[in-house]
Write a protein that holds these residues in place. Structure first.
Motif, PDB file in Angstrom:
ATOM      1  N   SER A  51       4.492   7.834 -12.455  1.00 64.10           N
ATOM      2  CA  SER A  51       5.733   8.342 -11.855  1.00 64.10           C
ATOM      3  C   SER A  51       5.897   7.808 -10.440  1.00 64.10           C
ATOM      4  N   TYR A  52       4.803   7.769  -9.690  1.00 64.02           N
ATOM      5  CA  TYR A  52       4.879   7.266  -8.320  1.00 64.02           C
ATOM      6  C   TYR A  52       5.229   5.779  -8.314  1.00 64.02           C
ATOM      7  N   ARG A  53       4.660   5.028  -9.246  1.00 61.51           N
ATOM      8  CA  ARG A  53       4.999   3.597  -9.359  1.00 61.51           C
ATOM      9  C   ARG A  53       6.499   3.413  -9.607  1.00 61.51           C
ATOM     10  N   ALA A  54       7.059   4.266 -10.436  1.00 56.23           N
ATOM     11  CA  ALA A  54       8.507   4.190 -10.703  1.00 56.23           C
ATOM     12  C   ALA A  54       9.297   4.474  -9.429  1.00 56.23           C
ATOM     13  N   LEU A  55       8.844   5.432  -8.631  1.00 56.78           N
ATOM     14  CA  LEU A  55       9.508   5.714  -7.357  1.00 56.78           C
ATOM     15  C   LEU A  55       9.403   4.521  -6.414  1.00 56.78           C
ATOM     16  N   GLU A  56       8.253   3.863  -6.401  1.00 54.90           N
ATOM     17  CA  GLU A  56       8.087   2.670  -5.568  1.00 54.90           C
ATOM     18  C   GLU A  56       9.062   1.570  -5.980  1.00 54.90           C
ATOM     19  N   GLU A  78      -5.684  10.786  -0.806  1.00 59.95           N
ATOM     20  CA  GLU A  78      -6.547   9.618  -0.590  1.00 59.95           C
ATOM     21  C   GLU A  78      -6.405   8.628  -1.736  1.00 59.95           C
ATOM     22  N   GLU A  79      -6.345   9.141  -2.952  1.00 59.21           N
ATOM     23  CA  GLU A  79      -6.143   8.287  -4.122  1.00 59.21           C
ATOM     24  C   GLU A  79      -4.785   7.590  -4.049  1.00 59.21           C
ATOM     25  N   LEU A  80      -3.785   8.319  -3.613  1.00 59.95           N
ATOM     26  CA  LEU A  80      -2.445   7.756  -3.463  1.00 59.95           C
ATOM     27  C   LEU A  80      -2.435   6.648  -2.413  1.00 59.95           C
ATOM     28  N   ALA A  84      -1.082   2.973  -3.627  1.00 57.60           N
ATOM     29  CA  ALA A  84       0.351   2.841  -3.370  1.00 57.60           C
ATOM     30  C   ALA A  84       0.675   1.571  -2.583  1.00 57.60           C
ATOM     31  N   THR A  85       1.773   0.930  -2.944  1.00 59.73           N
ATOM     32  CA  THR A  85       2.274  -0.192  -2.147  1.00 59.73           C
ATOM     33  C   THR A  85       3.214   0.321  -1.066  1.00 59.73           C
ATOM     34  N   VAL A  86       3.785   1.503  -1.298  1.00 60.25           N
ATOM     35  CA  VAL A  86       4.616   2.194  -0.316  1.00 60.25           C
ATOM     36  C   VAL A  86       4.066   3.608  -0.226  1.00 60.25           C
ATOM     37  N   GLY A  87       3.546   3.951   0.924  1.00 60.11           N
ATOM     38  CA  GLY A  87       3.033   5.305   1.090  1.00 60.11           C
ATOM     39  C   GLY A  87       4.162   6.308   1.128  1.00 60.11           C
ATOM     40  N   PRO A  88       3.850   7.554   0.884  1.00 61.58           N
ATOM     41  CA  PRO A  88       4.897   8.567   0.940  1.00 61.58           C
ATOM     42  C   PRO A  88       5.413   8.728   2.367  1.00 61.58           C
TER      43      PRO A  88
END
Length: 123
Positions: A51-56, A78-80, A84-88
């Motif tokens: 889901s996070y990849r889709a948001l990125e 920490e895992e994120l 992540a290529t784009v942090g929250p």
């Protein structure tokens, strides 16, 4: 469509209510949705990562201006940060988290993540 507040009407509406399970809902989805990847029910530990990849992707295409997460624990953040290529940009959490989770808050500050509190009067 909504049950009325009277007890007789409310109890009959409740008796006729049928709740679906997540699996039933998954199985009823269109085949194009199934083609996008495996069900999150099959890999609950990693579903949020997809889901996070889709948001990125939406962020990179300019559809989103920012990405936010809520109620992640320190280990999840920490895992994120690691994948992540784009942090929250935004972390939404409780005031209790802000006051008691020092490691989490320090990580947010280190990574430039804005903390948004959703329950300022609950402590």
């Amino acid at each position: 469509p909504y049950p009325s507040s009277s007890s007789s009407s409310s109890s009959s509406s409740t008796a006729n209510t049928r709740h679906t399970s997540c699996l039933e809902e998954e199985e009823s989805l269109d085949s194009t949705i199934h083609a996008t990847g495996p069900s999150p029910l099959l890999d609950k530990d990693n579903a949020w990562k997809r889901s996070y990849r889709a948001l990125e992707e939406l962020y990179h295409h300019g559809t989103l201006e920012s990405i936010g997460v809520a109620n992640f624990e320190t280990k999840d953040m920490e895992e994120l940060y690691d994948f992540a290529t784009v942090g929250p940009h935004i972390y939404q959490g409780s005031l209790r988290t802000l006051m008691t989770e020092r490691d989490l808050v320090e990580g947010l500050v280190k990574h430039g993540v804005h903390f948004q509190c959703y329950d300022t009067v609950s402590v």
